[in-house]
Motif scaffolding. Structure first.
Motif, PDB file in Angstrom:
ATOM      1  N   MET A   1       4.433 -10.386   2.367  1.00 26.40           N
ATOM      2  CA  MET A   1       3.689 -10.619   3.245  1.00 26.40           C
ATOM      3  C   MET A   1       3.699  -9.274   4.066  1.00 26.40           C
ATOM      4  O   MET A   1       4.660  -8.374   3.840  1.00 26.40           O
ATOM      5  N   ARG A   2       2.785  -8.756   4.677  1.00 25.12           N
ATOM      6  CA  ARG A   2       2.575  -7.469   5.772  1.00 25.12           C
ATOM      7  C   ARG A   2       2.540  -7.956   7.282  1.00 25.12           C
ATOM      8  O   ARG A   2       1.642  -8.503   7.192  1.00 25.12           O
ATOM      9  N   ASP A   3       3.406  -7.471   7.922  1.00 23.09           N
ATOM     10  CA  ASP A   3       3.196  -7.603   9.372  1.00 23.09           C
ATOM     11  C   ASP A   3       2.386  -6.416   9.949  1.00 23.09           C
ATOM     12  O   ASP A   3       2.591  -5.346   9.908  1.00 23.09           O
ATOM     13  N   ARG A   4       1.171  -6.886  10.158  1.00 16.79           N
ATOM     14  CA  ARG A   4      -0.006  -5.808  10.703  1.00 16.79           C
ATOM     15  C   ARG A   4       0.403  -5.107  11.976  1.00 16.79           C
ATOM     16  O   ARG A   4       0.054  -3.943  12.062  1.00 16.79           O
ATOM     17  N   ARG A   5       1.468  -5.599  12.651  1.00 25.19           N
ATOM     18  CA  ARG A   5       1.833  -4.923  13.946  1.00 25.19           C
ATOM     19  C   ARG A   5       2.678  -3.788  13.678  1.00 25.19           C
ATOM     20  O   ARG A   5       2.486  -2.559  14.190  1.00 25.19           O
ATOM     21  N   THR A   6       3.622  -3.796  12.646  1.00 21.31           N
ATOM     22  CA  THR A   6       4.707  -2.791  12.367  1.00 21.31           C
ATOM     23  C   THR A   6       4.363  -2.005  10.998  1.00 21.31           C
ATOM     24  O   THR A   6       5.016  -1.056  10.631  1.00 21.31           O
TER      25      THR A   6
END
Length: 68
Positions: A1-6
């Motif tokens: 998964m990718r954290d779009r914020r960071t």
């Protein structure tokens, strides 16, 4: 998964209290983000975890922040 914020990549661990817990795929400390900031990344495999309820422990209420 990718954290779009960071922009960090991680493995989904749990959702609790309206926060998503991710951990680096190579191990390390979990971090939290909001469900809106989490997205699949590339062609990584989808892993389904099945949990069988144990009558000795109460079942937690579902988190309304997580889409069914």
């Amino acid at each position: 998964m990718r954290d779009r914020r960071t922009g960090r990549l991680g493995t989904y661990m749990a959702t609790q209290g309206g926060e998503v817990y991710l951990r680096p795929s190579t191990g390390g400390t979990e971090w939290t983000t909001t469900p809106a900031n989490v997205e699949p990344y590339g062609d990584e495999p989808t892993i389904l975890v099945v949990s069988i309820p144990d009558s000795r422990y109460p079942t937690p209420e579902p988190d309304p922040a997580v889409a069914a």
